[in-house]
Design a protein around this motif. Structure first.
Motif, PDB file in Angstrom:
ATOM      1  N   ALA A 134       4.013   9.989  -5.734  1.00  0.00           N
ATOM      2  CA  ALA A 134       3.120   9.056  -5.043  1.00  0.00           C
ATOM      3  C   ALA A 134       1.697   9.197  -5.567  1.00  0.00           C
ATOM      4  CB  ALA A 134       3.167   9.312  -3.538  1.00  0.00           C
ATOM      5  N   GLY A 135       1.249  10.449  -5.773  1.00  0.00           N
ATOM      6  CA  GLY A 135      -0.084  10.671  -6.324  1.00  0.00           C
ATOM      7  C   GLY A 135      -0.212  10.163  -7.748  1.00  0.00           C
ATOM      8  N   ALA A 170      -0.509   6.315  -7.766  1.00  0.00           N
ATOM      9  CA  ALA A 170      -1.833   5.908  -7.304  1.00  0.00           C
ATOM     10  C   ALA A 170      -2.916   6.229  -8.338  1.00  0.00           C
ATOM     11  CB  ALA A 170      -2.151   6.590  -5.980  1.00  0.00           C
ATOM     12  N   LYS A 199      -2.812   3.876 -11.239  1.00  0.00           N
ATOM     13  CA  LYS A 199      -2.884   2.461 -10.863  1.00  0.00           C
ATOM     14  C   LYS A 199      -1.688   1.679 -11.407  1.00  0.00           C
ATOM     15  CE  LYS A 199      -7.940   2.333 -10.486  1.00  0.00           C
ATOM     16  NZ  LYS A 199      -8.128   3.809 -10.614  1.00  0.00           N
ATOM     17  N   GLN A 237       3.202  -1.521  -8.232  1.00  0.00           N
ATOM     18  CA  GLN A 237       4.540  -1.320  -7.670  1.00  0.00           C
ATOM     19  C   GLN A 237       5.535  -1.240  -8.828  1.00  0.00           C
ATOM     20  OE1 GLN A 237       4.675  -4.753  -4.925  1.00  0.00           O
ATOM     21  NE2 GLN A 237       4.829  -3.252  -3.269  1.00  0.00           N
ATOM     22  N   HIS A 292       8.027   5.647   0.847  1.00  0.00           N
ATOM     23  CA  HIS A 292       6.859   4.902   0.350  1.00  0.00           C
ATOM     24  C   HIS A 292       7.283   3.480  -0.018  1.00  0.00           C
ATOM     25  CE1 HIS A 292       4.750   8.801   0.002  1.00  0.00           C
ATOM     26  NE2 HIS A 292       5.884   9.245  -0.492  1.00  0.00           N
ATOM     27  N   MET A 316       5.244   1.199  -2.359  1.00  0.00           N
ATOM     28  CA  MET A 316       4.884   1.651  -3.704  1.00  0.00           C
ATOM     29  C   MET A 316       5.931   1.316  -4.760  1.00  0.00           C
ATOM     30  SD  MET A 316       3.040   5.356  -3.063  1.00  0.00           S
ATOM     31  CE  MET A 316       2.040   5.236  -4.557  1.00  0.00           C
TER      32      MET A 316
END
Length: 285
Positions: A90-91, A94, A97, A100, A120, A123
């Motif tokens: 997840a990190g 993010a 960038k 999805q 998530h 995401m």
């Protein structure tokens, strides 16, 4: 944490194999440009298992290929592996960038992809699951209890840890021989297993078998393609029965497409890559 995220961003921008984070739960190799695809290999496997898939997909797309900590020569980390992979992935998405991304997972990697998409849902763009189930331990006993799952998983983990090196290697080789058809593929996969940290493998196997995602997958929002296999199990059950196991386990995942390979064993990307690529191409259009 800021320094760790910078390292992850550099890994993506330079398209080189660099650990995603310090003391990372996975290494990432990035190739290509365009919309992101994340590929997660299975238990004790290297990201190299996706080499042909990357060559097929990564013209108009950017592929982020993971190798998990403790597998295929990657350093192991302390603690339960799968929750750390989920959190760090997840990190990573993010920090880089990636929007999805499409997430593709094989075996344990498929379980991880399901787990991640359920935790998530915002995401993940699309999800491709290659021969994995939400509840591996419940394949023969669908109504198995959580405690029974944990007991069965603990027995498997303890057996892996208790065997001597020669027995462990022989067991790995015997199992892999049922999962791929060509000798060279079996040897490659077995080699990754021999370079894997046994404690990491045993722990991941425990987590895979002890958990049941059949209810959790209802939280997944991403369109999902499930590619299953049955040939390796034809001596134990007919094709229709094995396909029914897949459909029952994915019953609560809205709109999941389940397709069964006709001639591939567990490593579909080796046994029948053309079939797998065709299904993925049509799904990603």
């Amino acid at each position: 944490m800021k320094r760790q995220l910078i390292v992850a961003a550099l890994a993506a921008s330079l398209s080189i194999a660099v650990p995603a984070l310090a003391a990372s739960a996975f290494k990432v190799e990035v190739t290509g440009t365009g919309p992101a695809v994340i590929l997660i290999p299975g238990l004790a496997s290297s990201g190299e298992v996706w080499q042909g898939t990357v060559q097929h997909l990564c013209g108009p797309r950017q592929c982020h290929v993971l190798t998990l900590a403790g597998f295929a020569g990657q350093p192991a980390i302390d603690g339960d592996l799968l929750p750390q992979v989920e959190s760090q992935l997840a990190g990573y998405i993010a920090a880089n960038k990636l929007g999805q991304p499409v997430v593709i997972g094989h075996s344990l990697g498929g379980y991880l992809a399901l787990r991640f998409a359920a935790a998530h849902p915002e995401m993940v763009g699309k999800l491709v699951i290659v021969d994995a189930l939400p509840a591996l331990g419940a394949t023969q006993v669908p109504n198995i209890t959580a405690e029974q799952l944990r007991q069965m998983a603990a027995g498997t983990r303890d057996q892996i840890l208790a065997s001597d090196d020669a027995t462990h290697a022989a067991n790995q080789r015997r199992a892999v021989a049922t999962m791929a058809s060509k000798t060279e593929d079996v040897e490659r996969i077995a080699g990754w297993g021999q370079r894997s940290d046994r404690k990491a493998v045993a722990g991941a196997m425990y987590e895979l078998m002890a958990n049941d995602l059949r209810e959790d997958i209802a939280k997944i929002k991403a369109p999902t393609l499930v590619l299953g296999t049955w040939v390796a199990y034809k001596d134990f059950a007919p094709r229709a029965a094995i396909e029914q196991v897949y459909r029952m386990q994915y019953a609560k995942l809205p709109g999941a497409q389940v397709e069964m390979a006709e001639k591939a064993r567990h490593f579909i990307m080796y046994d029948d890559p053309a079939w797998m690529y065709d299904r993925i191409d049509r799904f990603l259009k």
